[in-house]
Design a protein around this motif. Structure first.
Motif, PDB file in Angstrom:
ATOM      1  N   SER A   1       0.090  -6.395   0.388  1.00 62.29           N
ATOM      2  CA  SER A   1       0.116  -7.753  -0.151  1.00 62.29           C
ATOM      3  C   SER A   1      -0.684  -8.710   0.718  1.00 62.29           C
ATOM      4  O   SER A   1      -1.400  -9.570   0.206  1.00 62.29           O
ATOM      5  CB  SER A   1       1.561  -8.243  -0.280  1.00 62.29           C
ATOM      6  OG  SER A   1       2.240  -7.549  -1.296  1.00 62.29           O
ATOM      7  N   TYR A   2      -0.555  -8.568   2.041  1.00 64.24           N
ATOM      8  CA  TYR A   2      -1.367  -9.394   2.930  1.00 64.24           C
ATOM      9  C   TYR A   2      -2.856  -9.145   2.683  1.00 64.24           C
ATOM     10  O   TYR A   2      -3.657 -10.074   2.582  1.00 64.24           O
ATOM     11  CB  TYR A   2      -1.034  -9.096   4.398  1.00 64.24           C
ATOM     12  CG  TYR A   2       0.129  -9.887   4.942  1.00 64.24           C
ATOM     13  CD1 TYR A   2       0.144 -11.281   4.873  1.00 64.24           C
ATOM     14  CD2 TYR A   2       1.217  -9.248   5.541  1.00 64.24           C
ATOM     15  CE1 TYR A   2       1.215 -12.001   5.376  1.00 64.24           C
ATOM     16  CE2 TYR A   2       2.297  -9.962   6.041  1.00 64.24           C
ATOM     17  CZ  TYR A   2       2.288 -11.343   5.952  1.00 64.24           C
ATOM     18  OH  TYR A   2       3.344 -12.060   6.446  1.00 64.24           O
TER      19      TYR A   2
ATOM     20  N   ARG B   1       1.113 -13.515  -3.136  1.00 70.47           N
ATOM     21  CA  ARG B   1       0.856 -12.360  -2.273  1.00 70.47           C
ATOM     22  C   ARG B   1       1.396 -12.552  -0.858  1.00 70.47           C
ATOM     23  O   ARG B   1       2.065 -11.666  -0.314  1.00 70.47           O
ATOM     24  CB  ARG B   1      -0.647 -12.075  -2.231  1.00 70.47           C
ATOM     25  CG  ARG B   1      -1.186 -11.421  -3.489  1.00 70.47           C
ATOM     26  CD  ARG B   1      -0.450 -10.143  -3.783  1.00 70.47           C
ATOM     27  NE  ARG B   1      -1.033  -9.409  -4.909  1.00 70.47           N
ATOM     28  CZ  ARG B   1      -0.583  -8.270  -5.367  1.00 70.47           C
ATOM     29  NH1 ARG B   1       0.480  -7.725  -4.825  1.00 70.47           N
ATOM     30  NH2 ARG B   1      -1.152  -7.676  -6.393  1.00 70.47           N
TER      31      ARG B   1
ATOM     32  N   SER C   1       4.161  -4.670   2.124  1.00 66.48           N
ATOM     33  CA  SER C   1       3.881  -5.930   2.819  1.00 66.48           C
ATOM     34  C   SER C   1       2.443  -5.987   3.307  1.00 66.48           C
ATOM     35  O   SER C   1       1.744  -6.985   3.107  1.00 66.48           O
ATOM     36  CB  SER C   1       4.843  -6.097   3.990  1.00 66.48           C
ATOM     37  OG  SER C   1       4.574  -7.293   4.711  1.00 66.48           O
ATOM     38  N   MET C   2       1.978  -4.908   3.915  1.00 66.45           N
ATOM     39  CA  MET C   2       0.604  -4.872   4.414  1.00 66.45           C
ATOM     40  C   MET C   2      -0.397  -4.952   3.263  1.00 66.45           C
ATOM     41  O   MET C   2      -1.424  -5.625   3.353  1.00 66.45           O
ATOM     42  CB  MET C   2       0.379  -3.599   5.226  1.00 66.45           C
ATOM     43  CG  MET C   2       1.211  -3.520   6.504  1.00 66.45           C
ATOM     44  SD  MET C   2       0.883  -4.912   7.634  1.00 66.45           S
ATOM     45  CE  MET C   2      -0.834  -4.604   8.037  1.00 66.45           C
TER      46      MET C   2
ATOM     47  N   GLU D   1       5.240 -12.656  -1.053  1.00 71.05           N
ATOM     48  CA  GLU D   1       5.780 -11.305  -1.239  1.00 71.05           C
ATOM     49  C   GLU D   1       5.740 -10.515   0.061  1.00 71.05           C
ATOM     50  O   GLU D   1       6.680  -9.799   0.392  1.00 71.05           O
ATOM     51  CB  GLU D   1       4.983 -10.573  -2.321  1.00 71.05           C
ATOM     52  CG  GLU D   1       5.275 -11.023  -3.731  1.00 71.05           C
ATOM     53  CD  GLU D   1       4.495 -10.235  -4.761  1.00 71.05           C
ATOM     54  OE1 GLU D   1       4.944 -10.167  -5.904  1.00 71.05           O
ATOM     55  OE2 GLU D   1       3.443  -9.684  -4.419  1.00 71.05           O
ATOM     56  N   ALA D   2       4.640 -10.638   0.784  1.00 71.80           N
ATOM     57  CA  ALA D   2       4.497  -9.887   2.033  1.00 71.80           C
ATOM     58  C   ALA D   2       5.510 -10.343   3.080  1.00 71.80           C
ATOM     59  O   ALA D   2       6.039  -9.534   3.841  1.00 71.80           O
ATOM     60  CB  ALA D   2       3.077 -10.064   2.570  1.00 71.80           C
TER      61      ALA D   2
ATOM     62  N   ARG E   1       7.289  -1.783   4.063  1.00 73.76           N
ATOM     63  CA  ARG E   1       6.279  -2.148   5.061  1.00 73.76           C
ATOM     64  C   ARG E   1       4.865  -1.948   4.503  1.00 73.76           C
ATOM     65  O   ARG E   1       3.983  -2.799   4.679  1.00 73.76           O
ATOM     66  CB  ARG E   1       6.458  -1.326   6.340  1.00 73.76           C
ATOM     67  CG  ARG E   1       5.435  -1.653   7.418  1.00 73.76           C
ATOM     68  CD  ARG E   1       5.690  -0.861   8.691  1.00 73.76           C
ATOM     69  NE  ARG E   1       4.636  -1.082   9.664  1.00 73.76           N
ATOM     70  CZ  ARG E   1       4.562  -2.126  10.453  1.00 73.76           C
ATOM     71  NH1 ARG E   1       5.496  -3.074  10.397  1.00 73.76           N
ATOM     72  NH2 ARG E   1       3.582  -2.262  11.318  1.00 73.76           N
TER      73      ARG E   1
END
Length: 225
Positions: free
Chosen positions: A69-70, A44, A66-67, A47-48, A63
């Protein structure tokens, strides 16, 4: 032999193989902790920060991905520490920073209900993903995905089938076993424990059936991430 030891021995003799295993097995909680931690960090967070593992497409909104995944990574790490708390003394009482409850014992249901529900969701997610991605790869059903600008559905399905879905399934099993150990350790009586196991299996079966039906009928793409 004292009375307490005799009672414990008799109770153990009344247990089936699964109950004896979960009563003595602490390792699923530790395995679940590391399983969650490694997935959060190596998948995760990676990936982010660096993009999608596998190179099977381009997202419409990198974007947002990404958020997400975080956020998923942080949540998974928290779940891992919760599993560790099921077998550690510090997981049995409220921490000192909780007003009015510091050092008080955490009610069993406060731990068991969310843990078992999460376990059921993980197992249902993994099982559904394995079934539906297999059906897609053999040409039995279409695979509808959202959020992708370009996507190789076959490569994505293979990646999910070999990696993502087994992770969900294994994590759910480890979490469920850790919850069963906690139930034994916290004093849940054997008849009540068996009721919980039956209910858990029914919930998992129902969730899995509903998710598979929704994807086969094209109602949901909940397992596309």
């Amino acid at each position: 032999m004292n009375k307490d030891h005799m009672s414990d021995t008799l109770t153990t003799l009344d247990m089936n193989a699964f109950e004896r295993f979960t009563k003595r097995s602490v390792w699923p909680a530790y395995a679940g902790f590391w399983w969650a931690l490694l997935y959060a960090v190596l998948v995760r967070f990676y990936e982010a920060a660096a993009g999608i593992i596998g190179g099977y497409g381009q997202l419409s909104d990198p974007r947002a991905f990404s958020m997400a995944s975080y956020g998923a990574g942080v949540l998974i790490m928290i779940c891992g520490f919760i599993l560790l708390g099921l077998v550690k003394p510090w997981g049995l009482t409220f921490p000192v920073w909780v007003p009015h409850f510091r050092h008080k014992r955490i009610p069993r249901l406060f731990i068991l209900i969310p843990t078992l529900f999460s376990s059921a969701m993980l197992i249902a997610h993994g099982t559904t993903g394995i079934v539906t991605k297999t059906l897609f790869l053999i040409g039995a059903i279409p695979l509808e995905l959202q959020g992708w600008a370009v996507i190789d559905k076959v490569r994505l399905a293979i990646w999910d089938l070999c990696f993502y879905e087994p992770w969900f399934l294994i994590m759910g099993i480890l979490s469920g076993l850790a919850a069963a150990y906690y139930a034994h350790a916290s004093g849940v009586m054997l008849p009540r424990l068996r009721q919980w196991v039956i209910r858990f299996v029914l919930v998992v079966s129902l969730l899995t059936s509903l998710l598979i039906a929704s994807i086969v009928l094209g109602v949901s793409d909940i397992l596309s991430f």
